[in-house]
Design an enzyme around this catalytic site. Structure first.
Site, mmCIF file in Angstrom:
data_model
loop_
_atom_site.group_PDB
_atom_site.id
_atom_site.type_symbol
_atom_site.label_atom_id
_atom_site.label_comp_id
_atom_site.label_asym_id
_atom_site.label_seq_id
_atom_site.Cartn_x
_atom_site.Cartn_y
_atom_site.Cartn_z
ATOM 1 N N HIS A 40 0.771 -0.968 -0.390
ATOM 2 C CA HIS A 40 -0.304 -0.293 -0.154
ATOM 3 C C HIS A 40 0.704 1.578 0.182
ATOM 4 C CE1 HIS A 40 1.139 0.224 4.391
ATOM 5 N NE2 HIS A 40 0.848 -0.956 4.035
ATOM 6 N N GLU A 45 -7.355 -10.859 5.112
ATOM 7 C CA GLU A 45 -5.828 -11.086 6.078
ATOM 8 C C GLU A 45 -5.916 -9.412 6.608
ATOM 9 O OE1 GLU A 45 -2.635 -13.578 5.421
ATOM 10 O OE2 GLU A 45 -4.139 -14.771 4.827
ATOM 11 N N ASN A 46 -5.558 -9.928 7.900
ATOM 12 C CA ASN A 46 -4.863 -8.347 8.496
ATOM 13 C C ASN A 46 -3.472 -8.671 8.421
ATOM 14 O OD1 ASN A 46 -5.819 -10.394 10.349
ATOM 15 N ND2 ASN A 46 -4.047 -8.851 11.898
ATOM 16 N N LEU A 92 -0.542 -6.603 10.261
ATOM 17 C CA LEU A 92 -0.250 -6.734 11.410
ATOM 18 C C LEU A 92 -0.696 -7.412 12.039
ATOM 19 C CD1 LEU A 92 1.218 -2.930 10.462
ATOM 20 C CD2 LEU A 92 2.631 -4.898 10.088
ATOM 21 N N ARG A 140 -2.724 -12.228 14.551
ATOM 22 C CA ARG A 140 -2.744 -14.470 15.080
ATOM 23 C C ARG A 140 -2.375 -14.811 16.057
ATOM 24 N NH1 ARG A 140 1.244 -17.476 11.338
ATOM 25 N NH2 ARG A 140 2.027 -15.502 10.771
#
Length: 546
Positions: free
Chosen positions: A374, A454-455, A457, A487
């Site tokens: 990004h 997904e994220n 970070l 996670r």
């Protein structure tokens, strides 16, 4: 701060109070209401009391029963268009370098908690460097078998990543798992087997796509090695595919993503928000570029990558290639970027076609991961995306070809940075994660590809979850078919962090309509996080998992 669950779901008695504390370093503790004499609950590492039998007929009956109890059992079910199933990534070192399941008691307790929170399942990396480390075609799947059986016991689903890359040297890497030793030996003999930048720096994360079809791994091509690995996985886990194991994410590059290793963090080579460097200087990539240039009568364009593309930590305007009116927007620039991105797309398609043939009748979904780059997105050249292999500029949509390729083969487009907001990014980096996600949502909608997220970070705050909820909806492009949270670790189970996850999972299951988690719901469960009151503590007896 502790996690207390009173729930009727799974195997938890709603009349009992359980204090569940999971950690990478300490054993899990479960506290029961004092309704019977105290006792000690033992969970063996091998899961002997609950291990499913390998008998095919009984396994089939069990799976049929499991699917009836736990429908929807499909990875990305659309039976309820508003429901978005949530998965949680397991630690990178879930399987140890020594070839065993890491901290099985803590894992067991953690899975219990995730199931109680309404999580659909978990994701794990099946590391090439661990499974095939003893030599070509010598696979050790046993620690993953133990994990699969544990996941099944808790009524969860599993996404498995075919991780053909090295762990270590990138954002979020917390352990080191290199490529198999016998592969490293071949690389030491022929360093051109890995990606190389203009200054000759080699990257050991992943085999260069330039030699995909050459028998450089002891008589096998990389594509054959990947196929043999996936075929071995299919044969070993056939009894679980489509029931417990519901998705195979096919690794196609560094970090498992379809990209070049253009921004390696190892040894301080790259730091955010540098533009990165092109990775096309191993002899196989150089030969491909030379052939492509000669084919269009421009032999002089085939000597190497752009000479004016700068270095890892520069900004677009510091270079001749990426600046506003730079070489990227010339005939030569377009030729090079089309070749560079085209090779990446071709690489991904070859692996996915192979995976499709191997898993076609297994009942699992296939997915492919694309990186959420990004930074410098607002610049005309989108420099950081270009060096990673995504030909995405002010004048060219780089994600539409990827979405169409994935859609053609029925593969889920998995994308990151779903939790990020533009206003959270530093101004000097010219970021727009929201613009990038919006573009990908539109590309997948147009191509009719399934989109999962997904994220990027580790985030535990309500704002990050709210952003995912917003991007999961389909008002502005494709909605999410599933979301995998990065996670699981001990921080996830702490106080407000756990509260936010539970709230998020509930909201995703209801299309984001739920504003906050109530103290009690219509199903009679009472799930909350907080300090345990002294009156409760007087009436509990501990059962320690040993």
């Amino acid at each position: 701060m502790a996690l207390t669950l009173r729930s009727s779901v799974c195997f938890i008695n709603q009349k009992e109070t359980k204090i569940l504390k999971t950690s990478d370093d300490v054993p899990a503790i479960i506290s029961f209401a004092k309704v019977k004499p105290s006792f000690r609950l033992r969970v063996k590492n091998s899961m002997q009391e609950a291990r499913p039998t390998r008998d095919n007929s009984s396994e089939a009956r069990r799976n049929e029963k499991w699917e009836k109890v736990h429908a929807p059992s499909v990875a990305h079910s659309h039976s309820d268009s508003k429901r978005v199933p949530v998965y949680v990534m397991l630690p990178l070192d879930t399987v140890t370098v020594g070839g065993s399941l890491n901290k099985p008691r803590a894992m067991n307790a953690s899975l219990m908690a995730l199931k109680s929170a309404g999580v659909e399942g978990v994701m794990v990396d099946a590391w090439w460097g661990l499974v095939e480390k003893d030599g070509p075609l010598k696979y050790n799947w046993e620690p993953y078998v133990e994990l699969v059986q544990m996941v099944q016991m808790h009524g969860l689903k599993l996404q498995v990543v075919m991780s053909f890359h090295q762990c270590g040297g990138n954002v979020g890497d917390t352990c080191s798992i290199p490529l198999p030793p016998w592969v490293q030996e071949e690389i030491s003999k022929n360093p051109d087997l890995v990606y190389t930048d203009r200054s000759g720096r080699r990257n050991p994360e992943y085999i260069s796509l330039g030699c995909d079809s050459l028998p450089i791994l002891r008589g096998r091509t990389p594509l054959q090695v990947y196929a043999d690995y996936m075929r071995s996985f299919r044969d070993r886990f056939g009894d679980y595919l489509g029931s417990v194991i519901v998705e195979i994410q096919v690794g196609m590059g560094p970090c498992g993503e379809l990209r070049y290793p253009s921004y390696p963090e190892a040894n301080g080579t790259w730091r955010f928000p540098g533009i990165g460097e092109f990775q096309c200087y191993d002899k196989y990539m150089k030969a491909s570029l030379a052939a492509a240039a000669e084919a269009i009568g421009k032999k002089e364009w085939g000597g190497g990558g752009p000479h004016d593309s700068g270095q890892y930590n520069q900004f677009p305007e510091d270079t001749g290639f990426f600046r506003r009116e730079g070489t990227w927007n010339t005939e030569y620039g377009r030729f090079f970027l089309e070749w560079y991105s085209g090779k990446l797309l071709e690489h991904g398609e070859k692996i996915l076609v192979s995976a499709k043939g191997i898993f076609d009748t297994s009942g699992v979904k296939l997915s492919g991961k694309v990186a959420g780059i990004h930074w410098h997105y607002r610049a005309r050249s989108h420099a950081a995306e270009l060096t990673a292999g995504y030909y995405n500029t002010r004048n060219n949509d780089g994600y539409m070809p990827i979405a169409r390729m994935l859609a053609k083969h029925g593969v889920v487009f998995n994308f990151t940075c779903m939790e990020m907001k533009d206003r959270e990014q530093p101004d000097f980096a010219n970021c727009s994660p929201e613009g990038l996600v919006s573009q990908v949502k539109m590309a997948t909608k147009t191509a009719r590809a399934e989109l999962a997220g997904e994220n990027a970070l580790e985030r535990y705050d309500a704002d990050a979850y709210a952003q995912v909820l917003s991007t999961s909806k389909s008002e502005s492009g494709n909605g999410l078919a599933a979301f995998t949270y990065l996670r699981m670790n001990k921080r996830l189970f702490e106080g407000d962090n756990w509260r936010h996850l539970v709230d998020f999972v509930r909201s995703m299951s209801e299309g984001g309509r739920r504003e906050r988690l109530p103290a009690s719901d219509s199903h009679g469960s009472d799930l909350y996080v907080g300090h345990i009151k002294s009156t409760q503590e007087k009436h509990t007896q501990e059962a320690v998992l040993v």
